[in-house]
Design an enzyme around this catalytic site. Structure first.
Site, PDB file in Angstrom:
ATOM      1  N   ASP A  96      -9.734  -0.878  -9.001  1.00 30.53           N
ATOM      2  CA  ASP A  96     -10.449  -1.756  -7.501  1.00 30.53           C
ATOM      3  C   ASP A  96     -11.722  -0.610  -7.193  1.00 30.53           C
ATOM      4  OD1 ASP A  96     -11.427  -2.846  -5.206  1.00 30.53           O
ATOM      5  OD2 ASP A  96      -9.232  -3.064  -4.419  1.00 30.53           O
ATOM      6  N   ASP A 117      -0.549  -0.722  -4.601  1.00 38.44           N
ATOM      7  CA  ASP A 117      -1.762  -0.263  -4.521  1.00 38.44           C
ATOM      8  C   ASP A 117      -1.875   1.169  -3.932  1.00 38.44           C
ATOM      9  OD1 ASP A 117      -4.701   0.034  -3.993  1.00 38.44           O
ATOM     10  OD2 ASP A 117      -4.914  -2.041  -3.104  1.00 38.44           O
ATOM     11  N   LYS A 163     -14.484  -8.231  -6.178  1.00 38.58           N
ATOM     12  CA  LYS A 163     -14.994  -8.470  -4.909  1.00 38.58           C
ATOM     13  C   LYS A 163     -16.516  -8.635  -4.627  1.00 38.58           C
ATOM     14  CE  LYS A 163     -10.739  -5.851  -3.559  1.00 38.58           C
ATOM     15  NZ  LYS A 163     -10.395  -4.837  -2.661  1.00 38.58           N
ATOM     16  N   LYS A 185       1.011  -1.258  -0.041  1.00 43.35           N
ATOM     17  CA  LYS A 185      -0.117   0.048   0.066  1.00 43.35           C
ATOM     18  C   LYS A 185       0.963   1.239  -0.127  1.00 43.35           C
ATOM     19  CE  LYS A 185      -3.262  -2.806   0.286  1.00 43.35           C
ATOM     20  NZ  LYS A 185      -3.982  -3.304  -0.977  1.00 43.35           N
ATOM     21  N   GLU A 223      -2.179  -0.332  -8.900  1.00 42.76           N
ATOM     22  CA  GLU A 223      -3.441  -0.608  -8.504  1.00 42.76           C
ATOM     23  C   GLU A 223      -4.303   0.811  -8.078  1.00 42.76           C
ATOM     24  OE1 GLU A 223      -4.499  -3.974  -6.468  1.00 42.76           O
ATOM     25  OE2 GLU A 223      -6.185  -2.939  -5.547  1.00 42.76           O
TER      26      GLU A 223
HETATM   27 MG    MG Z   1      -6.998  -2.242  -3.961  1.00 42.79          MG
END
Ligand code: MG
Length: 369
Positions: free
Chosen positions: A241, A194, A265, A165, A218
């Protein structure tokens, strides 16, 4: 088969350590999870879980799920849970949009369909055998040294794929993170960076054209327009995402050439029925996909990994396990678990995870005819 009763539990799931996203601007310490049990006139019960990642990660929150269930559950009483397209159309007519509210109900219906058919969900979804699914770690934002130490810890647990992240206000710090982590990765391991929407397009283009690493990036910016602008001007493959909710969002991402892969997801897109449509579209256009859930216990993880297991190898990247970050386990010893970087799917009919209601505490709502 007809739905006779829908019971709802609310469970707080504390994380084992504070978790930071998006350059540290988003911090999480506890998840608000909703468990749903659907009972039927044939004696079968199906389970689902709705769990956003806190309240600031997506336009979704736990209280919203339970408010939506109060609208949807009475409408589903008396309906056939195995008629999944009908169930989903009914939910969409009753409560347009608000996809995240519907996932737990849809998953519980899939559980019932699997039990009625005598098949585990991975088989119902088209997999010919239950091969273990590769799982990936998730690395909280920090200095390059802190993040490399977390990656080494994850490697020791068997993880070979990592989601690091990043996304700070200082572009040079992100360039350092990307290049230091890419250079320190042990041979054979992979990383996705991400950004969780933290960059403006200008910062994204500056960072990604300066960093030497060419790993996946991402969700660099807030929305699809901004991410498409970045994708056209950088060399790294882009994964999307948070900005994708509906099937139409995914179609728009494809038409814009905004990404080479997406996260699929169930709790973000409205359940397994809709996630499977998106997964199938992704296969047809050649996307690579991480199939996993937004958050929750091993129950939510297991639902998502049934779909992952039925996704072709060429299109499937590793799946993250939310429950690995929790300090509590409401479904002990059940469902998918990390075993040396892979997770095996249950072979029992349906979802293969059946919570003990005593571990969930008192229910918060019961809907029955
Ligand atoms: Mg993500």
């Amino acid at each position: 088969m007809k739905i006779t009763r829908i019971t709802v539990w609310n469970l707080d799931l504390p994380l084992s350590a504070p978790y930071r996203l998006s350059g540290g601007r988003l911090k999480f310490e506890q998840l608000d999870s909703t468990f749903v049990r659907i009972e039927t006139d044939e004696g079968l019960s199906g389970w689902g879980e709705g769990c956003p990642w806190g309240e600031s990660y997506l336009p979704a929150h736990g209280k919203g799920i339970r408010a939506g269930l109060a609208v949807l559950a009475p409408v589903l009483l008396g309906e056939d849970p195995c008629a999944l397209d009908h169930i989903n159309r009914l939910m969409d007519v009753t409560l347009p949009g608000q996809l995240y509210v519907k996932s737990a109900l849809d998953v519980a219906c899939w559980d019932l369909l699997g039990q009625a058919a005598g098949m585990p969900l991975w088989r119902l979804m088209g997999a010919h055998k239950a091969e273990p699914v590769a799982v990936n770690s998730s690395i909280s934002t920090g200095t390059p040294e802190e993040m490399i130490a977390l990656i080494q810890k994850a490697s020791a647990k068997g993880y070979r794929v990592h989601s690091a992240k990043i996304g700070g206000s200082e572009p040079s710090a992100d360039i350092d993170r990307i290049d230091a982590i890419s250079a320190a990765l042990p041979a054979g391991e992979k990383v996705t960076f991400d950004v969780n929407r933290a960059w403006t397009p200008g910062v994204a283009i500056q960072v990604l054209n300066t960093a030497t690493a060419r790993d996946w990036i991402e969700q660099p910016c807030e929305n699809l327009d901004q991410c498409a602008q970045v994708a056209a001007r950088v060399a790294q493959p882009i994964m999307l995402d948070e900005c994708l909710q509906s099937f139409g969002d995914h179609l728009a991402a494809w038409n814009r050439g905004a990404c080479e892969g997406v996260k699929v997801k169930p709790n973000r897109v409205g359940g397994l029925t809709k996630a499977r449509q998106i997964r199938d579209f992704g296969v047809s256009v050649g996307w690579q996909m991480h199939v996993e859930d937004v958050g929750g216990s091993a129950l939510a993880d297991t639902a998502a990994l049934h779909l992952a297991a039925s996704t072709p190898d060429a299109n499937r990247l590793a799946s993250w396990l939310s429950h690995d970050h929790l300090a509590v386990d409401p479904v002990p010893a059940q469902g998918v678990r990390n075993q040396g970087g892979f997770a095996a799917l249950p072979s029992a009919p349906g979802l293969g995870v059946t919570p003990d209601p005593d571990l969930l505490g008192a229910s918060v709502a019961v809907y029955e005819a």
